[in-house]
Scaffold this motif. Sequence first.
Motif, mmCIF file in Angstrom:
data_model
loop_
_atom_site.group_PDB
_atom_site.id
_atom_site.type_symbol
_atom_site.label_atom_id
_atom_site.label_comp_id
_atom_site.label_asym_id
_atom_site.label_seq_id
_atom_site.Cartn_x
_atom_site.Cartn_y
_atom_site.Cartn_z
ATOM 1 N N ILE A 46 0.957 -1.042 0.113
ATOM 2 C CA ILE A 46 0.122 -0.125 0.088
ATOM 3 C C ILE A 46 0.881 1.147 0.010
ATOM 4 O O ILE A 46 1.805 1.391 0.805
ATOM 5 N N GLN A 47 0.699 2.157 -0.866
ATOM 6 C CA GLN A 47 1.384 3.300 -1.023
ATOM 7 C C GLN A 47 2.808 3.300 -1.153
ATOM 8 O O GLN A 47 3.695 3.931 -0.407
ATOM 9 N N GLY A 48 3.456 2.293 -1.762
ATOM 10 C CA GLY A 48 4.891 2.029 -2.010
ATOM 11 C C GLY A 48 5.740 1.393 -0.674
ATOM 12 O O GLY A 48 6.549 1.162 -0.992
ATOM 13 N N CYS A 49 4.749 1.138 0.348
ATOM 14 C CA CYS A 49 5.319 0.391 1.306
ATOM 15 C C CYS A 49 5.529 -1.061 1.037
ATOM 16 O O CYS A 49 4.982 -1.727 0.203
ATOM 17 N N ASP A 50 6.523 -1.900 1.753
ATOM 18 C CA ASP A 50 6.813 -3.238 1.979
ATOM 19 C C ASP A 50 5.374 -4.074 2.464
ATOM 20 O O ASP A 50 4.572 -3.373 2.929
ATOM 21 N N HIS A 51 5.263 -5.203 1.877
ATOM 22 C CA HIS A 51 3.953 -5.962 2.462
ATOM 23 C C HIS A 51 4.003 -6.184 3.814
ATOM 24 O O HIS A 51 2.927 -6.288 4.280
ATOM 25 N N SER A 52 5.136 -6.027 4.248
ATOM 26 C CA SER A 52 5.239 -6.273 6.000
ATOM 27 C C SER A 52 4.884 -5.029 6.527
ATOM 28 O O SER A 52 4.534 -5.243 7.837
ATOM 29 N N HIS A 53 4.601 -4.071 6.099
ATOM 30 C CA HIS A 53 4.252 -2.697 6.596
ATOM 31 C C HIS A 53 2.725 -2.649 6.752
ATOM 32 O O HIS A 53 2.038 -1.757 7.314
ATOM 33 N N THR A 54 1.939 -3.795 5.979
ATOM 34 C CA THR A 54 0.568 -3.717 5.925
ATOM 35 C C THR A 54 0.043 -4.712 7.010
ATOM 36 O O THR A 54 0.669 -5.996 6.805
ATOM 37 N N GLY A 80 -26.061 12.818 -9.565
ATOM 38 C CA GLY A 80 -27.269 12.180 -8.681
ATOM 39 C C GLY A 80 -26.931 10.981 -7.957
ATOM 40 O O GLY A 80 -27.260 9.966 -7.856
ATOM 41 N N HIS A 81 -25.393 11.113 -7.608
ATOM 42 C CA HIS A 81 -24.736 10.105 -6.984
ATOM 43 C C HIS A 81 -24.487 8.642 -7.727
ATOM 44 O O HIS A 81 -24.278 7.619 -6.965
ATOM 45 N N ARG A 82 -24.827 8.862 -9.103
ATOM 46 C CA ARG A 82 -24.470 7.634 -9.805
ATOM 47 C C ARG A 82 -22.837 7.270 -9.863
ATOM 48 O O ARG A 82 -22.901 6.329 -10.096
ATOM 49 N N TYR A 83 -22.216 8.301 -9.970
ATOM 50 C CA TYR A 83 -20.650 8.140 -10.099
ATOM 51 C C TYR A 83 -19.850 8.708 -8.733
ATOM 52 O O TYR A 83 -20.465 9.835 -8.378
ATOM 53 N N LYS A 84 -18.853 8.675 -8.721
ATOM 54 C CA LYS A 84 -18.069 9.166 -7.650
ATOM 55 C C LYS A 84 -16.570 9.056 -8.091
ATOM 56 O O LYS A 84 -15.918 8.078 -8.656
ATOM 57 N N VAL A 85 -16.044 10.508 -8.083
ATOM 58 C CA VAL A 85 -14.658 10.624 -8.562
ATOM 59 C C VAL A 85 -13.799 10.698 -7.396
ATOM 60 O O VAL A 85 -14.238 11.761 -6.504
ATOM 61 N N SER A 86 -12.592 10.144 -7.365
ATOM 62 C CA SER A 86 -11.911 10.720 -6.127
ATOM 63 C C SER A 86 -10.277 10.601 -6.594
ATOM 64 O O SER A 86 -10.054 10.049 -7.615
ATOM 65 N N ALA A 87 -9.509 11.480 -5.937
ATOM 66 C CA ALA A 87 -8.075 11.715 -6.263
ATOM 67 C C ALA A 87 -7.457 11.639 -4.868
ATOM 68 O O ALA A 87 -7.872 12.110 -3.923
ATOM 69 N N GLY A 88 -6.250 11.236 -5.103
ATOM 70 C CA GLY A 88 -5.435 11.183 -3.550
ATOM 71 C C GLY A 88 -3.851 11.467 -4.058
ATOM 72 O O GLY A 88 -3.148 11.018 -4.918
ATOM 73 N N PHE A 89 -3.028 12.043 -2.930
ATOM 74 C CA PHE A 89 -1.748 12.112 -3.045
ATOM 75 C C PHE A 89 -0.990 11.524 -1.512
ATOM 76 O O PHE A 89 -1.719 11.954 -0.714
ATOM 77 N N PHE A 90 -0.163 11.193 -1.707
ATOM 78 C CA PHE A 90 0.530 10.578 -0.495
ATOM 79 C C PHE A 90 2.304 10.696 -0.657
ATOM 80 O O PHE A 90 2.904 10.859 -1.568
ATOM 81 N N TYR A 91 2.850 10.935 0.728
ATOM 82 C CA TYR A 91 4.232 11.054 0.761
ATOM 83 C C TYR A 91 4.643 10.231 2.143
ATOM 84 O O TYR A 91 4.066 10.729 3.113
ATOM 85 N N ASN A 126 8.648 7.354 -0.202
ATOM 86 C CA ASN A 126 7.521 6.837 -1.047
ATOM 87 C C ASN A 126 6.626 8.247 -1.296
ATOM 88 O O ASN A 126 6.364 8.711 -0.619
ATOM 89 N N TYR A 127 6.198 8.225 -2.564
ATOM 90 C CA TYR A 127 5.299 9.329 -2.970
ATOM 91 C C TYR A 127 4.484 8.784 -4.341
ATOM 92 O O TYR A 127 5.110 7.930 -5.233
ATOM 93 N N GLY A 128 3.344 9.741 -4.546
ATOM 94 C CA GLY A 128 2.580 9.446 -5.689
ATOM 95 C C GLY A 128 1.255 10.037 -5.552
ATOM 96 O O GLY A 128 0.844 10.561 -4.588
ATOM 97 N N TYR A 156 0.103 6.413 -9.792
ATOM 98 C CA TYR A 156 1.632 6.617 -9.977
ATOM 99 C C TYR A 156 2.284 6.525 -8.794
ATOM 100 O O TYR A 156 1.881 7.088 -7.609
ATOM 101 N N THR A 157 3.113 5.767 -8.562
ATOM 102 C CA THR A 157 3.894 5.497 -7.353
ATOM 103 C C THR A 157 5.657 5.387 -7.634
ATOM 104 O O THR A 157 5.854 4.680 -8.640
ATOM 105 N N GLN A 158 6.169 5.954 -6.698
ATOM 106 C CA GLN A 158 7.643 6.060 -6.497
ATOM 107 C C GLN A 158 7.961 5.652 -5.345
ATOM 108 O O GLN A 158 7.595 5.952 -4.350
ATOM 109 N N ALA A 159 8.588 4.088 -5.192
ATOM 110 C CA ALA A 159 9.328 3.795 -3.877
ATOM 111 C C ALA A 159 10.510 3.440 -4.060
ATOM 112 O O ALA A 159 11.142 2.729 -4.603
ATOM 113 N N LYS A 160 11.407 4.595 -3.549
ATOM 114 C CA LYS A 160 13.004 4.556 -3.538
ATOM 115 C C LYS A 160 13.322 4.253 -2.297
ATOM 116 O O LYS A 160 13.149 4.407 -1.022
#
Length: 675
Positions: A96-104, A461-472, A506-508, A528-532
């Motif tokens: 999740i969000q560029g983290c190792d799976h042991s971080h979840t 009319g609540h038929r669609y939902k658009v979402s966007a997110g940024f993480f660092y 991690n950012y994206g 879009y994810t960068q995990a350095k």
Amino acid sequence: MKFDRICGILLALHAVPLSTTAQEEGTAWSVSLDTVAVLGQRYTSPIKQRADGSIIWDMQKLDDMPKILGNADPLHFTQMLPGVQTNNEFRSGVNIQGCDHSHTQISISGVPIYNVSHLLGFFSVFNGSHYPSMTINKNPMSAAAPNRLGGELVMELPDQVPDSINGEMSLGFISSQGTLRAPLSKKLLLIASLRSSYINMLYSRWLRADEQDVRYSFYDINATMLYNINSSNSMVFDFYHGNDRVAFNNQRDDASMKDSWGNIMSAVHWLFKGRQGIKSKSTLFVTSYHNDLHISIRDIMLNIPSDIIDVGARSSMTWNAFKFGLETIWHHITPLHVKSESEKSFINYEPTPSVDSFEGSMYINYTRSIVKNLTINGGLKATLYYLKNSTRGSVDPTLSLMYDNNSTQLTACYAIRHQYLFQTSITNMGLPTDFWHSNNAIHQPQYAHELNINASRFLWGHRYKVSAGFFYKKLYHQIEYNGSVLDFYNTGSNVYKHLIHGKGENYGYSVMLNKCSGKLVGWLSYTYTQAKRRFEEIAKGTYPAFHERPHEINAVATCQLGQHWSVGAVFVYASGTPFTAPAYVGLLNQNIMIAYGSHNGNKLKPYSRLDFSVNYRWKGRIFKENGINLSLYNVMNRSNELFYYVSIKENGTFVYKPAKLLLKILPSLSFFCKF
């Protein structure tokens, strides 16, 4: 019935005067409504996004999603959500969000389940029909979040007793599963689920990765008992056991690998609902994970086991705007260690002792409304981690703002997180050979600073939902294994000698369009994810993490075609993951010598896959619903690269080549029913 929005009201009015003499101006009149018709858009999507950014899977509606190989897997679809990395068939875990799976942390009602995964990506990690819902927290907005740097997936337990016996069952050529819900009284409910795979029976000829024969099977068992003592108190007893077995055999190289892994978990939960908004939950639990890996190359045979056992107790209470919590866990960890099973072995393997540690945490969280629709949430979590000759502690703050007016949602969150258990792997093949170990005087706790910003809005009319997110995320005290499985053959050295420390970043960002209602539901997302990572012992500067996928496109759709038919499709496109190619490979005194090139300097080819599913349902006399599912896995016949491995040719030379499943299109036919 609840609706997200009222679109229209039709009124049939009949006016009746209060009295026959009431004809003067200003006389009151009575209006009776003979008929009220409320029209709205019914929310039919199986996922709901909360204002805090968490996502809820409705397991009942999950049946309407594409059933690939006879199963609609909530974790499989979770990997297709924005901000979550897509895995290929040989990858395990959730990134999740560029983290190792042991971080979840993956848990059942808060009880952690370690390394829970099924090989090949074909099967649901849990029997989804056993649980009413699943919660996904990609960005923690509360101090109650576990001590992990990534997200959290929680399988929720039931809290209601049905009126009659019910359940569901699925029988297929690859796997079968069933769930029974039996109310023993008005207050007592027993739920039992069983699932098993037998993929080798029909697909053993095709289930190969190039020159490697693969044999695989698994089973898991769930049992849950709910006792509603009264309107305020409930008890839940829960049990889970799962076990997987896989074998790889390469006759040309005279090499083989066998691995068996599994989990056992038991817990008791006490839930209390009182007056004045007081709620509490207390849990006692025992959870364990074991891994038993066997590797054979020519005359050398090794056994490499590891395990972890947790015994813990936790309690939380909500009172108006406050939430408090306590948690204590005793960890018993046996890290990965090597045992020789070969009489010809000349290596003296060092024993790795088990480690006992204690982890205690307490937190407080406060939520307050600032102005209309705007809420602030703040919390602190204090943790003490005790290990012989080493004691660590931390205080982690969390601060978030949330705006929600039912149509538009905006959130921003900053947090510091610590993690005291580490996980490292001796191979990137995707097998759950990762082993757990504890922080100590040498290995400090991992921690991260993180920032999350999310926005979403309903449309039309609540038929669609658009979402966007940024993480660092800025990661500190990261750990990697600087070596390979071949180190055990050549030197038998202790695995801790190859653990190194570094940093990460991690950012994206991500966007998603979700179709929420109607006969056609689903979503389209891009991430879009960068995990350095930066480890001075490995490379100068930064390099990509082995799970990094910069670009990911996921599309999921299902459509109801009348009363009986439904069709669904899943499309995945993702950048290839990095890997480290060897500069040369050779034999010296019967020892395999290998020198690697630039760390993660190469990438697999992009991964893409299209799956298709069709269901036919009908009502019967015995079962209230019957159905047949036909699915095709990898309709486009793509030959995706899984990983790279060393192959020895007949003339003694070495080749480093990608492994691919010889089975490309995987058809499946299954019968399912509900009663």
